[in-house]
Design an enzyme around this catalytic site. Structure first.
Site, PDB file in Angstrom:
ATOM      1  N   ALA A  85       0.846  -1.193   0.000  1.00  0.00           N
ATOM      2  CA  ALA A  85       0.000   0.000   0.000  1.00  0.00           C
ATOM      3  C   ALA A  85       0.878   1.237   0.000  1.00  0.00           C
ATOM      4  O   ALA A  85       1.297   1.722   1.049  1.00  0.00           O
ATOM      5  CB  ALA A  85      -0.929   0.006   1.215  1.00  0.00           C
ATOM      6  N   GLU A 102       6.025  11.278   0.314  1.00  0.00           N
ATOM      7  CA  GLU A 102       4.804  12.022   0.668  1.00  0.00           C
ATOM      8  C   GLU A 102       3.942  12.318  -0.564  1.00  0.00           C
ATOM      9  O   GLU A 102       3.443  13.417  -0.754  1.00  0.00           O
ATOM     10  CB  GLU A 102       5.143  13.284   1.468  1.00  0.00           C
ATOM     11  CG  GLU A 102       5.780  12.902   2.811  1.00  0.00           C
ATOM     12  CD  GLU A 102       5.756  13.995   3.861  1.00  0.00           C
ATOM     13  OE1 GLU A 102       4.795  14.772   3.895  1.00  0.00           O
ATOM     14  OE2 GLU A 102       6.696  14.035   4.662  1.00  0.00           O
TER      15      GLU A 102
END
Lengths: 312, 380
Positions: free
Chosen positions: B130, B366
């Protein structure tokens, strides 16, 4: 006209092996109180947070940043630009020393005093961010072009008005390197100056410094109120902390003019200046290189050079 | 419209610039070479209050606004990207969740030592399966007798394994929502909790002095009081954290791009070819002009996104735009910096080869550039 009024003297060599011979010999000729005996390895008799509040004024000057290109105006003086103005690097040690003394003597106050343009509040604010309690800016259009004695006259008047136990100075300013302001202020105030302090201790009402000399260090002391000029080895200046910066805006900066200080405009600034810059020239960086050719024992000479420079 | 930073912002920027110049830059080469975590620098930063800039003073922070924090980050990142990401991940990902979603008790217990810089904290979202697809989270936790039993793994977690680290906040699947979507809850796992295993640090191409590790959870139990906010609120929480984090990462991007420019300008003044400094050639001037222009634009973009956030206005699109553009700007700047340095740029003796290695992760961490484009498109 510049005189240094200094208290009692002691001379102590810095190198331990040197102490016995040298300081004994020197001590015989000097009268000094037994309490500051040379048998004490250091003179720091102060304990942290002892109750001995001291009112400390740290004197600071704005100078052009050492990294910017300097140019001279028609009056042979360095041209100053607001955006290049920093706290005179020597004065960062002054501010730091004031703050360290405050940490040692609970309840002490540190006041940053600067003579300069109205925009110097930015740099006073930095001293406040480092931890000083309040600032005083002496600013007046008539102050432009002040020489060292004019500057000293103004600082002396401001110090008198603020009141202090201890006034700290850098040993010189990075722009002019005159180095006479602290002595001249002492003369105007008729107070002792302990100059070139590499260490400062406050013991009751006495300020005591160590002054590094070539063969050792001298110990000089004076009753407060007194003036002290510091050298760079005295401490390592701190960076302003984030909280310090956030708090700095809440701290007061008072502004004083010549009128507030009761000084005549013709005794200061360009009008009162007795110093005159006759000429000014830029230092030209000289690149000095030596070329060794391969067939002239170049490798040995390079090794010898590196050994000499303590690289190897 | 006023683009002027206020007095505090300027002072903090200048102080951070000075700190980066004097305390970080001289050590950056060695930190990168040895991949050693910069404890000494981080502890100095902690003492100066740089690890708790945007948090309230009552919780040990400096009480600065969000833009000030970003401006500080730009300057620290300009000194070194590893130190910059350590500060960013600690502040934006580690401490901010407590400040935004923590209970009063959690703020006192966790946020305060983080804001004071006594501890570092990490945030565990990414998993082996993920990454960009955070809905694919597999780490799961079941509530049994007042304790969450956590099982699963996390990848690429910054600040998770330093000696200063206090723990990690993780996303975990805690059930199913009525609409069939996974229910995500954020759980606080202090270091040393049995079953919480911190893996060995990764060997990385860039950000080498930062601490990045895989984590695993094997029947790791934490009490229900370690739940951050409401059960099922995890997705909303980490979206908020990531959105704000993108502005902070943009500031880091600008810092790195600026470092590329600084070195390029310096080198082009010193390096002589054809009898002249290479800065006198238009080929080099155009590169420098493009770099300076894109840096200026990137900086304005993160300033604006930070400003929108501070005004309480939506900023998701602008944060993604800033992150996308500034990371690609940094990439182009690093590339041109090496090009301007020529053969020397390929050697480790100039810092630009390090910048070139560092910059790649700025397009990944990020939220990749691709995810930013997805988010921007979704908000058009």
């Amino acid at each position: 006209m510049l005189m240094m009024s200094i208290g009692q003297f002691d001379v102590k060599p810095a190198k331990a092996g040197f102490v016995a011979k040298c300081s004994e010999a020197l001590r015989r000729g000097l009268s000094r109180p037994p309490s500051s005996s040379a048998t004490h390895p250091t003179l720091s008799t102060n304990h942290n947070l002892e109750e001995n509040p001291v009112k400390i004024v740290v004197c600071m000057k704005e100078t052009p940043s050492t990294t910017v290109e300097k140019s001279f105006g028609p009056d042979m003086r360095i041209e100053r630009r607001k955006e290049d103005a920093v706290i005179n690097p020597f004065d960062e040690y002054t501010i730091e020393e004031g703050l360290r003394q405050q940490e040692k003597h609970a309840g002490s106050e540190v006041i940053a005093l600067c003579m300069g343009p109205a925009t110097a509040t930015d740099n006073i604010r930095r001293a406040l961010a480092m931890g000083a309690d309040r600032g005083v800016l002496v600013t007046d259009p008539a102050l432009a072009g002040s020489d060292a004695i004019g500057t000293a006259r103004v600082l002396a008047a401001a110090l008198k008005q603020i009141g202090f136990d201890l006034a700290l100075f850098g040993s010189a300013a990075a722009d002019a390197y005159g180095g006479v302001v602290p002595s001249a202020v002492a003369e105007f105030l008729g107070m002792p100056l302990l100059s070139f302090a590499g260490k400062l201790d406050i013991d009751g009402s006495t300020a005591r410094i160590e002054r590094q000399a070539e063969v050792g260090y001298q110990v000089a002391e004076a009753s407060m109120p007194a003036l002290v000029s510091v050298v760079k080895s005295i401490n390592e200046p701190r960076y302003p902390s984030m909280k310090g910066i956030m708090q700095a805006k809440k701290k007061p900066i008072d502004t004083l003019t010549l009128a507030n200080l009761g000084l005549d405009a013709d005794t200061v600034g360009a009008a009162g200046a007795r110093e005159e810059a006759l000429s000014a020239e830029k230092v030209t960086a000289q690149r000095k290189g030596e070329i060794y050719m391969g067939n002239e024992g170049a490798a040995d000479r390079i090794v010898a050079f590196l050994v000499e420079q303590k690289v190897l | 419209m006023d683009f002027t930073l206020n007095d505090e912002q300027r002072m903090i920027r200048d102080m951070c610039r000075e700190f980066a110049e004097e305390e970080i830059k001289p050590k950056a080469e060695e930190l990168d070479r040895t991949a050693a975590f910069p404890y000494e620098i981080i502890q100095k930063m902690a003492k100066l209050g740089l690890l708790g800039l945007p948090f309230p003073e009552e919780y040990g922070g400096a009480g600065a606004d969000f833009l000030t924090y970003c401006v500080a980050l730009e300057e620290i990142g300009r000194g070194d990207a590893s130190v910059g990401i350590t500060m960013e991940a600690h502040t934006s990902l580690g401490a901010t969740p407590f400040a935004l979603f923590g209970s009063e008790e959690q703020k006192r217990e966790y946020l305060t030592p983080l804001a004071q810089g006594e501890q570092l904290w990490s945030f565990g979202l990414t998993e082996p399966n993920a990454g960009s697809d955070s809905a694919g989270t597999e780490t799961h936790a079941e509530l049994e007798d007042g304790y969450w039993r956590i099982n699963g793994a996390k990848s690429f977690i910054t600040n998770a394994g330093t000696d200063m680290t206090g723990g990690v906040t993780i996303t975990a699947v805690t059930g199913k929502q009525p609409d069939g979507h996974k229910e995500i809850t954020n759980l606080i796992v202090p270091k040393g909790t049995p079953g919480y295993i911190i893996g060995a640090a990764y060997h990385k191409m860039g950000w080498r002095a930062s601490d990045t590790r895989p984590l695993s959870f094997e029947d790791c139990h934490v009490p229900d009081e370690n739940r951050l906010g409401e059960r099922g609120d995890g997705f909303r929480q980490f979206m908020t954290i990531l959105n704000m984090g993108r502005i902070a990462i943009s500031a880091l991007n600008v810092g790195l791009a600026q470092a590329c420019f600084d070195e390029s300008l310096k080198y082009s003044r010193e390096r002589r070819q054809f009898g002249k400094p290479i800065k006198s050639f238009q080929a080099i001037q155009f590169k420098l002009a493009d770099m300076a222009t894109e840096i200026e634009l990137s900086r304005l973009m993160y300033y604006k996104a930070a400003w929108l956030h501070m005004q309480g206005q939506p900023f998701t699109k602008e944060a993604s735009m800033a992150k996308l553009f500034s990371s690609e700007t940094a990439k182009r700047c690093a590339d041109q910096a090496v090009q301007i340095h020529g053969g020397y740029g390929f050697m480790d003796e100039y810092p630009v080869s390090r910048f070139w290695r560092n910059v790649k992760v700025h397009e990944i961490g990020e939220g990749t550039s691709e995810v930013q484009r997805m988010l921007i498109a979704k908000n058009l």
